[in-house]
Motif scaffolding. Sequence first.
Motif, PDB file in Angstrom:
ATOM      1  N   VAL A 141       0.864  -1.189   0.000  1.00 19.51           N
ATOM      2  CA  VAL A 141       0.000   0.000   0.000  1.00 19.51           C
ATOM      3  C   VAL A 141       0.894   1.230   0.000  1.00 19.51           C
ATOM      4  CG1 VAL A 141      -1.777   1.288   1.231  1.00 19.51           C
ATOM      5  CG2 VAL A 141      -1.833  -1.215   1.236  1.00 19.51           C
ATOM      6  N   SER A 142       0.698   2.108  -0.988  1.00 17.05           N
ATOM      7  CA  SER A 142       1.549   3.298  -1.108  1.00 17.05           C
ATOM      8  C   SER A 142       0.709   4.550  -1.199  1.00 17.05           C
ATOM      9  CB  SER A 142       2.458   3.184  -2.343  1.00 17.05           C
ATOM     10  OG  SER A 142       1.681   3.071  -3.521  1.00 17.05           O
ATOM     11  N   GLY A 143       1.219   5.626  -0.591  1.00 24.13           N
ATOM     12  CA  GLY A 143       0.536   6.911  -0.620  1.00 24.13           C
ATOM     13  C   GLY A 143       0.940   7.727  -1.830  1.00 24.13           C
ATOM     14  N   PRO A 144       0.423   8.945  -1.937  1.00 27.86           N
ATOM     15  CA  PRO A 144       0.741   9.807  -3.080  1.00 27.86           C
ATOM     16  C   PRO A 144       2.244  10.048  -3.208  1.00 27.86           C
ATOM     17  CG  PRO A 144      -1.071  10.706  -1.807  1.00 27.86           C
ATOM     18  CD  PRO A 144      -0.521   9.583  -1.001  1.00 27.86           C
ATOM     19  N   ASN A 145       2.738  10.062  -4.454  1.00 27.42           N
ATOM     20  CA  ASN A 145       4.153  10.306  -4.713  1.00 27.42           C
ATOM     21  C   ASN A 145       4.408  11.795  -4.899  1.00 27.42           C
ATOM     22  OD1 ASN A 145       5.654   7.549  -5.213  1.00 27.42           O
ATOM     23  ND2 ASN A 145       3.625   7.361  -6.116  1.00 27.42           N
ATOM     24  N   SER A 146       5.562  12.237  -4.460  1.00 34.37           N
ATOM     25  CA  SER A 146       5.949  13.636  -4.639  1.00 34.37           C
ATOM     26  C   SER A 146       7.470  13.736  -4.531  1.00 34.37           C
ATOM     27  CB  SER A 146       5.297  14.531  -3.573  1.00 34.37           C
ATOM     28  OG  SER A 146       5.727  14.145  -2.283  1.00 34.37           O
ATOM     29  N   SER A 203       4.473   9.081   0.057  1.00 38.42           N
ATOM     30  CA  SER A 203       4.339   9.646   1.407  1.00 38.42           C
ATOM     31  C   SER A 203       4.138   8.546   2.451  1.00 38.42           C
ATOM     32  CB  SER A 203       3.165  10.615   1.447  1.00 38.42           C
ATOM     33  OG  SER A 203       1.954   9.949   1.100  1.00 38.42           O
ATOM     34  N   PHE A 204       3.636   7.398   2.013  1.00 42.07           N
ATOM     35  CA  PHE A 204       3.406   6.248   2.901  1.00 42.07           C
ATOM     36  C   PHE A 204       3.650   4.991   2.088  1.00 42.07           C
ATOM     37  CE2 PHE A 204       0.533   2.858   4.282  1.00 42.07           C
ATOM     38  CZ  PHE A 204       0.840   2.745   5.618  1.00 42.07           C
ATOM     39  N   TYR A 205       4.310   4.006   2.692  1.00 46.17           N
ATOM     40  CA  TYR A 205       4.536   2.750   1.969  1.00 46.17           C
ATOM     41  C   TYR A 205       4.638   1.611   2.978  1.00 46.17           C
ATOM     42  CZ  TYR A 205       5.943  -0.126  -2.003  1.00 46.17           C
ATOM     43  OH  TYR A 205       5.964  -1.068  -2.996  1.00 46.17           O
ATOM     44  N   ALA A 206       3.744   0.660   2.846  1.00 42.34           N
ATOM     45  CA  ALA A 206       3.732  -0.498   3.741  1.00 42.34           C
ATOM     46  C   ALA A 206       3.665  -1.767   2.898  1.00 42.34           C
ATOM     47  CB  ALA A 206       2.551  -0.436   4.699  1.00 42.34           C
ATOM     48  N   ILE A 207       4.512  -2.726   3.231  1.00 41.80           N
ATOM     49  CA  ILE A 207       4.547  -4.008   2.537  1.00 41.80           C
ATOM     50  C   ILE A 207       4.288  -5.114   3.558  1.00 41.80           C
ATOM     51  CG2 ILE A 207       5.906  -5.582   1.106  1.00 41.80           C
ATOM     52  CD1 ILE A 207       7.691  -3.207   0.391  1.00 41.80           C
ATOM     53  N   ALA A 208       3.365  -5.994   3.230  1.00 37.28           N
ATOM     54  CA  ALA A 208       3.099  -7.176   4.046  1.00 37.28           C
ATOM     55  C   ALA A 208       3.304  -8.404   3.169  1.00 37.28           C
ATOM     56  CB  ALA A 208       1.680  -7.151   4.608  1.00 37.28           C
ATOM     57  N   THR A 209       3.986  -9.415   3.699  1.00 39.63           N
ATOM     58  CA  THR A 209       4.272 -10.618   2.920  1.00 39.63           C
ATOM     59  C   THR A 209       3.894 -11.861   3.718  1.00 39.63           C
ATOM     60  OG1 THR A 209       6.553 -10.820   3.761  1.00 39.63           O
ATOM     61  CG2 THR A 209       6.212  -9.455   1.809  1.00 39.63           C
ATOM     62  N   SER A 210       3.703 -12.963   2.998  1.00 41.72           N
ATOM     63  CA  SER A 210       3.347 -14.225   3.648  1.00 41.72           C
ATOM     64  C   SER A 210       4.575 -15.012   4.080  1.00 41.72           C
ATOM     65  CB  SER A 210       2.502 -15.081   2.697  1.00 41.72           C
ATOM     66  OG  SER A 210       3.196 -15.305   1.479  1.00 41.72           O
ATOM     67  N   ALA A 211       5.766 -14.561   3.710  1.00 43.75           N
ATOM     68  CA  ALA A 211       7.036 -15.205   4.061  1.00 43.75           C
ATOM     69  C   ALA A 211       8.114 -14.131   3.999  1.00 43.75           C
ATOM     70  CB  ALA A 211       7.335 -16.355   3.097  1.00 43.75           C
ATOM     71  N   PRO A 212       9.358 -14.440   4.374  1.00 34.45           N
ATOM     72  CA  PRO A 212      10.420 -13.444   4.234  1.00 34.45           C
ATOM     73  C   PRO A 212      10.468 -12.864   2.819  1.00 34.45           C
ATOM     74  CG  PRO A 212      11.205 -15.289   5.520  1.00 34.45           C
ATOM     75  CD  PRO A 212       9.841 -15.666   5.046  1.00 34.45           C
ATOM     76  N   PHE A 213      10.710 -11.569   2.726  1.00 30.90           N
ATOM     77  CA  PHE A 213      10.604 -10.875   1.440  1.00 30.90           C
ATOM     78  C   PHE A 213      11.500 -11.507   0.378  1.00 30.90           C
ATOM     79  CE2 PHE A 213      11.549  -7.529  -1.625  1.00 30.90           C
ATOM     80  CZ  PHE A 213      10.294  -7.010  -1.884  1.00 30.90           C
ATOM     81  N   GLY A 217       7.354   5.785  11.111  1.00 30.92           N
ATOM     82  CA  GLY A 217       6.287   4.807  10.939  1.00 30.92           C
ATOM     83  C   GLY A 217       5.558   4.918   9.617  1.00 30.92           C
ATOM     84  N   LEU A 218       6.117   5.681   8.669  1.00 23.99           N
ATOM     85  CA  LEU A 218       5.472   5.857   7.375  1.00 23.99           C
ATOM     86  C   LEU A 218       5.891   4.786   6.368  1.00 23.99           C
ATOM     87  CD1 LEU A 218       5.727   9.747   7.071  1.00 23.99           C
ATOM     88  CD2 LEU A 218       3.701   8.397   7.663  1.00 23.99           C
ATOM     89  N   ALA A 276      -1.470   8.273  12.201  1.00 16.38           N
ATOM     90  CA  ALA A 276      -2.347   9.437  12.315  1.00 16.38           C
ATOM     91  C   ALA A 276      -1.951  10.568  11.372  1.00 16.38           C
ATOM     92  CB  ALA A 276      -2.340   9.949  13.756  1.00 16.38           C
ATOM     93  N   ASP A 277      -0.671  10.633  10.988  1.00 16.94           N
ATOM     94  CA  ASP A 277      -0.202  11.756  10.164  1.00 16.94           C
ATOM     95  C   ASP A 277      -0.082  11.381   8.689  1.00 16.94           C
ATOM     96  OD1 ASP A 277       1.826   9.982  10.720  1.00 16.94           O
ATOM     97  OD2 ASP A 277       3.388  11.500  10.927  1.00 16.94           O
ATOM     98  N   VAL A 278      -1.009  10.555   8.192  1.00 19.29           N
ATOM     99  CA  VAL A 278      -0.971  10.193   6.784  1.00 19.29           C
ATOM    100  C   VAL A 278      -1.331  11.396   5.914  1.00 19.29           C
ATOM    101  CG1 VAL A 278      -1.476   7.750   7.126  1.00 19.29           C
ATOM    102  CG2 VAL A 278      -3.358   9.367   6.902  1.00 19.29           C
ATOM    103  N   THR A 279      -0.806  11.392   4.693  1.00 20.28           N
ATOM    104  CA  THR A 279      -1.070  12.461   3.740  1.00 20.28           C
ATOM    105  C   THR A 279      -2.381  12.193   3.005  1.00 20.28           C
ATOM    106  OG1 THR A 279       1.302  12.802   3.430  1.00 20.28           O
ATOM    107  CG2 THR A 279      -0.152  13.681   1.730  1.00 20.28           C
ATOM    108  N   GLU A 280      -3.124  13.243   2.760  1.00 22.37           N
ATOM    109  CA  GLU A 280      -4.380  13.120   2.035  1.00 22.37           C
ATOM    110  C   GLU A 280      -4.120  12.769   0.579  1.00 22.37           C
ATOM    111  OE1 GLU A 280      -8.430  15.806   1.737  1.00 22.37           O
ATOM    112  OE2 GLU A 280      -6.493  16.779   1.461  1.00 22.37           O
ATOM    113  N   GLY A 281      -4.988  11.938  -0.008  1.00 23.33           N
ATOM    114  CA  GLY A 281      -4.851  11.613  -1.425  1.00 23.33           C
ATOM    115  C   GLY A 281      -5.294  10.196  -1.732  1.00 23.33           C
TER     116      GLY A 281
END
Length: 262
Positions: free
Chosen positions: A74-79, A106-116, A163-164, A188-193
């Motif tokens: 999941v990734s937030g807006p790029n800038s 602005s935000f990037y989270a990766i979740a995996t089912s095993a080691p990346f 934590g972003l 809580a401080d996520v960027t709008e978009g």
Amino acid sequence: MVRSAFLAAFLALSTLICLPAPGQAVEEEVVLGLSQDRVAITADFDGSEILIFGAVKRQSPIPEGPPLEVIVAVSGPNSPVTVRRKAKRMGIWVNTESVIVDSAPSFYAIATSAPFSEVISDTEDLRYRVSIARAIRSVGAAMNIADAQDFADAVVRIREDEGLYSLRENTVAVDQQTLFRSAIDMPADVTEGHYAARIFLTRAGRVVSSFETEIDVRKVGLERFLYGLSREQPFLYGLMSLAIAVAAGWGASAAFRLLRNN
């Protein structure tokens, strides 16, 4: 019984849009559902958790060989981001060099089912730009700047500390190579978009299917009004801010005067 109920509920709620990996035959496809596709930012917003769940649609039995793995990104807006390097000159810390990182989420989270490193090969990571380092694009820097890559690494390090940016290995549960689920925490401080949610199915490190959808993150209520006012009518916003500051100062002065007299 629980598994059947979960699958039935999922099929009733999910959006049946499936995208095969480019150039691949349609053998396994992603069917995805989201607990919410809109996040409202209010005055008391302290973060949100988005449940991502899905299933694998097949026209044939489960292939033999390596097990199915799942990646959720999941990734937030790029800038663009300007990164400056500080150095000590005559006992004072000053900015000496700067590099513009062309595009960073602005935000990037990766979740995996095993080691990346086990769920996707380096070649496929380069192709789909899944890892945090490859999600950031820095085209180039001035020739006189040494270790230009350090500037992009600094963006990753700072946003990980805030934590972003995060990599959460072994947090996607895969049931019988058919159902999968995970949860992504948004601070809580996520960027709008518009936030892009990408799901990859892999076998032996190779992407066999992918899916992408959007999550809308917006300010609502008074926050939305004030944000729009500050952008669209900055002069009026400044006057209103000044009036509020004057009123707050006068109110505090009157309150202290009343307490002193009593």
